[in-house]
Motif scaffolding. Structure first.
Motif, PDB file in Angstrom:
ATOM      1  N   ILE A 145     -17.504   4.933 -20.781  1.00  0.00           N
ATOM      2  CA  ILE A 145     -16.182   4.300 -20.818  1.00  0.00           C
ATOM      3  C   ILE A 145     -15.873   3.904 -22.253  1.00  0.00           C
ATOM      4  O   ILE A 145     -16.782   3.700 -23.074  1.00  0.00           O
ATOM      5  N   LEU A 146     -14.583   3.777 -22.533  1.00  0.00           N
ATOM      6  CA  LEU A 146     -14.165   3.408 -23.875  1.00  0.00           C
ATOM      7  C   LEU A 146     -12.893   2.578 -23.801  1.00  0.00           C
ATOM      8  O   LEU A 146     -12.035   2.821 -22.949  1.00  0.00           O
ATOM      9  N   SER A 147     -12.798   1.590 -24.690  1.00  0.00           N
ATOM     10  CA  SER A 147     -11.526   0.886 -24.836  1.00  0.00           C
ATOM     11  C   SER A 147     -11.437   0.240 -26.216  1.00  0.00           C
ATOM     12  O   SER A 147     -12.440   0.116 -26.912  1.00  0.00           O
ATOM     13  N   GLY A 162      -6.996  -9.267 -18.731  1.00  0.00           N
ATOM     14  CA  GLY A 162      -6.581  -7.907 -18.388  1.00  0.00           C
ATOM     15  C   GLY A 162      -7.588  -6.863 -18.834  1.00  0.00           C
ATOM     16  O   GLY A 162      -7.696  -5.807 -18.224  1.00  0.00           O
ATOM     17  N   ALA A 163      -8.344  -7.142 -19.898  1.00  0.00           N
ATOM     18  CA  ALA A 163      -9.234  -6.114 -20.435  1.00  0.00           C
ATOM     19  C   ALA A 163     -10.659  -6.625 -20.666  1.00  0.00           C
ATOM     20  O   ALA A 163     -11.611  -6.131 -20.069  1.00  0.00           O
ATOM     21  N   LEU A 164     -10.804  -7.627 -21.515  1.00  0.00           N
ATOM     22  CA  LEU A 164     -12.158  -8.004 -21.969  1.00  0.00           C
ATOM     23  C   LEU A 164     -13.118  -8.375 -20.832  1.00  0.00           C
ATOM     24  O   LEU A 164     -14.296  -7.998 -20.852  1.00  0.00           O
ATOM     25  N   THR A 209       3.571   8.346 -33.793  1.00  0.00           N
ATOM     26  CA  THR A 209       2.406   9.163 -33.407  1.00  0.00           C
ATOM     27  C   THR A 209       1.257   8.314 -32.854  1.00  0.00           C
ATOM     28  O   THR A 209       0.177   8.827 -32.596  1.00  0.00           O
ATOM     29  N   TYR A 210       1.509   7.024 -32.658  1.00  0.00           N
ATOM     30  CA  TYR A 210       0.510   6.091 -32.124  1.00  0.00           C
ATOM     31  C   TYR A 210      -0.190   6.624 -30.856  1.00  0.00           C
ATOM     32  O   TYR A 210      -1.415   6.612 -30.762  1.00  0.00           O
ATOM     33  N   PRO A 211       0.563   7.130 -29.856  1.00  0.00           N
ATOM     34  CA  PRO A 211      -0.107   7.561 -28.610  1.00  0.00           C
ATOM     35  C   PRO A 211      -1.079   8.721 -28.828  1.00  0.00           C
ATOM     36  O   PRO A 211      -2.068   8.834 -28.116  1.00  0.00           O
ATOM     37  N   ALA A 255      -6.741  10.568 -29.059  1.00  0.00           N
ATOM     38  CA  ALA A 255      -7.921  11.010 -29.809  1.00  0.00           C
ATOM     39  C   ALA A 255      -9.076  10.022 -29.637  1.00  0.00           C
ATOM     40  O   ALA A 255     -10.220  10.419 -29.410  1.00  0.00           O
ATOM     41  N   ASP A 256      -8.769   8.719 -29.708  1.00  0.00           N
ATOM     42  CA  ASP A 256      -9.804   7.686 -29.520  1.00  0.00           C
ATOM     43  C   ASP A 256     -10.567   7.930 -28.221  1.00  0.00           C
ATOM     44  O   ASP A 256     -11.788   7.815 -28.157  1.00  0.00           O
ATOM     45  N   ILE A 257      -9.810   8.215 -27.181  1.00  0.00           N
ATOM     46  CA  ILE A 257     -10.376   8.310 -25.834  1.00  0.00           C
ATOM     47  C   ILE A 257     -11.110   9.642 -25.642  1.00  0.00           C
ATOM     48  O   ILE A 257     -12.249   9.685 -25.185  1.00  0.00           O
ATOM     49  N   TYR A 284     -13.611   6.691 -17.846  1.00  0.00           N
ATOM     50  CA  TYR A 284     -12.690   5.603 -17.517  1.00  0.00           C
ATOM     51  C   TYR A 284     -12.292   4.839 -18.769  1.00  0.00           C
ATOM     52  O   TYR A 284     -13.086   4.730 -19.707  1.00  0.00           O
ATOM     53  N   VAL A 285     -11.089   4.282 -18.720  1.00  0.00           N
ATOM     54  CA  VAL A 285     -10.581   3.491 -19.839  1.00  0.00           C
ATOM     55  C   VAL A 285     -10.059   2.164 -19.285  1.00  0.00           C
ATOM     56  O   VAL A 285      -8.986   2.125 -18.673  1.00  0.00           O
ATOM     57  N   PRO A 286     -10.819   1.076 -19.443  1.00  0.00           N
ATOM     58  CA  PRO A 286     -10.375  -0.210 -18.893  1.00  0.00           C
ATOM     59  C   PRO A 286      -9.309  -0.869 -19.780  1.00  0.00           C
ATOM     60  O   PRO A 286      -9.589  -1.295 -20.898  1.00  0.00           O
ATOM     61  N   VAL A 287      -8.095  -0.930 -19.282  1.00  0.00           N
ATOM     62  CA  VAL A 287      -6.959  -1.497 -20.024  1.00  0.00           C
ATOM     63  C   VAL A 287      -6.036  -2.245 -19.067  1.00  0.00           C
ATOM     64  O   VAL A 287      -6.188  -2.150 -17.844  1.00  0.00           O
ATOM     65  N   GLU A 306      -2.082  -3.026 -17.602  1.00  0.00           N
ATOM     66  CA  GLU A 306      -0.997  -2.188 -17.069  1.00  0.00           C
ATOM     67  C   GLU A 306      -0.119  -1.590 -18.187  1.00  0.00           C
ATOM     68  O   GLU A 306       0.353  -0.454 -18.072  1.00  0.00           O
ATOM     69  N   ASP A 307       0.069  -2.343 -19.265  1.00  0.00           N
ATOM     70  CA  ASP A 307       0.975  -1.864 -20.325  1.00  0.00           C
ATOM     71  C   ASP A 307       0.478  -0.594 -21.028  1.00  0.00           C
ATOM     72  O   ASP A 307       1.238   0.025 -21.764  1.00  0.00           O
ATOM     73  N   GLN A 308      -0.774  -0.223 -20.803  1.00  0.00           N
ATOM     74  CA  GLN A 308      -1.302   0.976 -21.459  1.00  0.00           C
ATOM     75  C   GLN A 308      -1.254   2.210 -20.561  1.00  0.00           C
ATOM     76  O   GLN A 308      -1.729   3.279 -20.942  1.00  0.00           O
ATOM     77  N   GLN A 330       1.079   4.314 -19.573  1.00  0.00           N
ATOM     78  CA  GLN A 330       1.757   5.516 -20.071  1.00  0.00           C
ATOM     79  C   GLN A 330       0.933   6.214 -21.156  1.00  0.00           C
ATOM     80  O   GLN A 330       0.910   7.442 -21.240  1.00  0.00           O
ATOM     81  N   HIS A 331       0.240   5.416 -21.960  1.00  0.00           N
ATOM     82  CA  HIS A 331      -0.629   6.008 -22.984  1.00  0.00           C
ATOM     83  C   HIS A 331      -1.780   6.793 -22.350  1.00  0.00           C
ATOM     84  O   HIS A 331      -2.197   7.825 -22.866  1.00  0.00           O
ATOM     85  N   LEU A 332      -2.280   6.301 -21.229  1.00  0.00           N
ATOM     86  CA  LEU A 332      -3.341   7.021 -20.524  1.00  0.00           C
ATOM     87  C   LEU A 332      -2.802   8.320 -19.931  1.00  0.00           C
ATOM     88  O   LEU A 332      -3.506   9.331 -19.894  1.00  0.00           O
ATOM     89  N   GLY A 364      -3.648  -7.018 -10.133  1.00  0.00           N
ATOM     90  CA  GLY A 364      -3.586  -8.475 -10.251  1.00  0.00           C
ATOM     91  C   GLY A 364      -3.821  -8.932 -11.683  1.00  0.00           C
ATOM     92  O   GLY A 364      -2.968  -9.562 -12.272  1.00  0.00           O
ATOM     93  N   ALA A 365      -4.979  -8.590 -12.239  1.00  0.00           N
ATOM     94  CA  ALA A 365      -5.317  -9.037 -13.587  1.00  0.00           C
ATOM     95  C   ALA A 365      -4.595  -8.242 -14.657  1.00  0.00           C
ATOM     96  O   ALA A 365      -4.529  -8.655 -15.812  1.00  0.00           O
ATOM     97  N   ALA A 366      -4.058  -7.081 -14.268  1.00  0.00           N
ATOM     98  CA  ALA A 366      -3.596  -6.121 -15.265  1.00  0.00           C
ATOM     99  C   ALA A 366      -2.344  -6.562 -16.004  1.00  0.00           C
ATOM    100  O   ALA A 366      -1.972  -5.986 -17.011  1.00  0.00           O
ATOM    101  N   LYS A 367      -1.678  -7.597 -15.485  1.00  0.00           N
ATOM    102  CA  LYS A 367      -0.492  -8.051 -16.183  1.00  0.00           C
ATOM    103  C   LYS A 367      -0.401  -9.570 -16.084  1.00  0.00           C
ATOM    104  O   LYS A 367       0.143 -10.109 -15.122  1.00  0.00           O
ATOM    105  N   ILE A 368      -0.946 -10.239 -17.081  1.00  0.00           N
ATOM    106  CA  ILE A 368      -0.830 -11.688 -17.167  1.00  0.00           C
ATOM    107  C   ILE A 368       0.526 -11.991 -17.794  1.00  0.00           C
ATOM    108  O   ILE A 368       0.908 -11.380 -18.796  1.00  0.00           O
ATOM    109  N   MET A 369       1.242 -12.923 -17.168  1.00  0.00           N
ATOM    110  CA  MET A 369       2.624 -13.152 -17.568  1.00  0.00           C
ATOM    111  C   MET A 369       2.761 -14.293 -18.571  1.00  0.00           C
ATOM    112  O   MET A 369       1.904 -15.165 -18.673  1.00  0.00           O
TER     113      MET A 369
END
Ligand code: TYM
Length: 330
Positions: free
Chosen positions: A4-6, A22-24, A125-127, A132-134, A141-144, A146-148, A150-152, A180-185
């Motif tokens: 896995i990578l993030s 959401g991630a760590l 060109t960020y995405p 490439a990172d991934i 798997y890439v633990p991220v 919700e906001d990521q 579309q990048h996935l 649930g955890a994927a989007k802290i408001m």
């Protein structure tokens, strides 16, 4: 072990509670069952003009926060993206596989430019650099958060496109997004996500903030006008956000947390959430003080992590160069 990578961008002096929950928190859990690679996305941070000394500081602080949160550098590779130069190289290959229109449809770029932000080509060109990172690490798997998502998706498209054009060479990754955890408001505007750039100081909880201030922000969180503590993100976004924060940190299912407040009011809820957050962040902050007191040790950990990452990255890059038809250097 599957890989896995993030990564996280070093774009502020402290991660916030959204990054943490959401991630760590998942990064830490997943390192038991996966070969984990976690990095500071310092190249991505260059898309935001930043003073060089500030960027250097934030890069160390971000890495230290991974460790303070529980990432174990003995098991997981912890490194800086820029220390593994193959990221930029594979990013270029990904740029050349991406249609201009496809990149133009990415919402992060559209949102930022719509808000009038002066975008550079790096933001466009960020995405592809993220892909490439991934793809560099054959990540399953890439633990991220919700906001990521579309990048996935574009990463998966690029991996499939590469494989179709040049023969199977890249692993198509799955996002690992915890419901649930994927989007802290945002505490002040619970219909928007908590974010470094979008949230007001009162809407945000920085992990390094003074505990009294954290408690105060939680006590003044926006809720609603009925008085029932109930988990319902659609109609009770503020209360539900507080319940989610409590649930993850106390390790209690969200419905159970909600039930424990039956017959009690929002004041009690906020008080207890503040306690739970402060209790979790106090050891984190202590560990940060220790880590930052020894920057040489931190740099050593990052150097070891980069060595491990380079081993994988050089193999992938050799494969990619060969597949696309770049002449080997003899
Ligand atoms: P970044 O630095 O913006 O955010 C780091 C992580 O925190 C998550 N996150 C949230 N999760 C829940 N609620 C929130 N309010 C919230 N805000 C942020 C993000 O989803 C992310 O997981 N593009 C990435 C960095 C990156 C990357 C990568 C990630 C670069 N290359 C390769 C994974 C794989 C970013 O800007 O994250």
């Amino acid at each position: 072990l599957p890989r896995i990578l993030s990564g996280m961008q070093p774009t502020s002096d402290s991660l916030h509670l959204g990054n943490y929950l959401g991630a760590l928190v998942n990064w830490v859990k997943l390192q038991d069952d996966f070969d984990a690679f976690y990095f500071v996305a310092d190249l991505h941070a260059l898309t935001v003009p930043t003073d060089p000394a500030v960027l250097r500081h934030r890069t160390r602080v971000t890495a230290a926060q991974f460790l303070a949160g529980g990432v174990d550098p003995e098991r997981s590779a912890v490194f800086c993206q820029s220390h593994v130069t193959e990221h930029a190289e594979l990013g270029w290959v990904m740029n050349c596989l991406t249609a201009f229109g496809e990149a133009s449809r990415m919402t992060q770029f559209k949102d930022k430019t719509a808000k009038g932000q002066n975008a550079n080509v790096g933001l466009f060109t960020y995405p592809m650099l993220m892909a490439a990172d991934i793809l560099m690490y054959d990540a399953a798997y890439v633990p991220v958060g919700e906001d990521q998502r579309q990048h996935l998706e574009i990463t998966r498209d690029l991996a499939e496109r590469f494989n179709t054009r040049f023969g199977e060479a890249l692993v198509v990754p799955e996002p690992y997004i915890v419901k649930g955890a994927a989007k802290i408001m945002d505490l002040q505007d619970p219909t928007s996500k908590m974010s470094k750039t979008g949230s007001s100081p009162k809407g945000l909880i920085d992990l390094m903030e003074d505990p009294a201030k954290i408690a105060k922000n939680i006590r003044s969180a926006v809720t609603d006008t009925d008085a029932e503590v109930r988990y319902d993100p659609e109609t009770k976004a503020g209360v539900s956000n507080l319940l989610v924060i409590h649930s993850i940190l106390s390790g209690t299912p969200v419905e159970e947390v909600a039930a424990s407040f039956a017959g009690r009011g929002y004041g009690d809820l906020k008080k207890e959430v503040a306690e739970v957050v402060v209790e979790s962040l106090t050891p984190f902050q202590q560990r940060m003080t220790e880590l930052l007191a020894d920057p040489a040790e931190l740099d050593r950990i990052l150097a070891t992590g980069a060595d491990r990452a380079r081993e994988v990255a050089s193999t992938t890059m050799a494969r990619v160069r060969d597949r696309v038809g770049l002449l080997p250097s003899v």
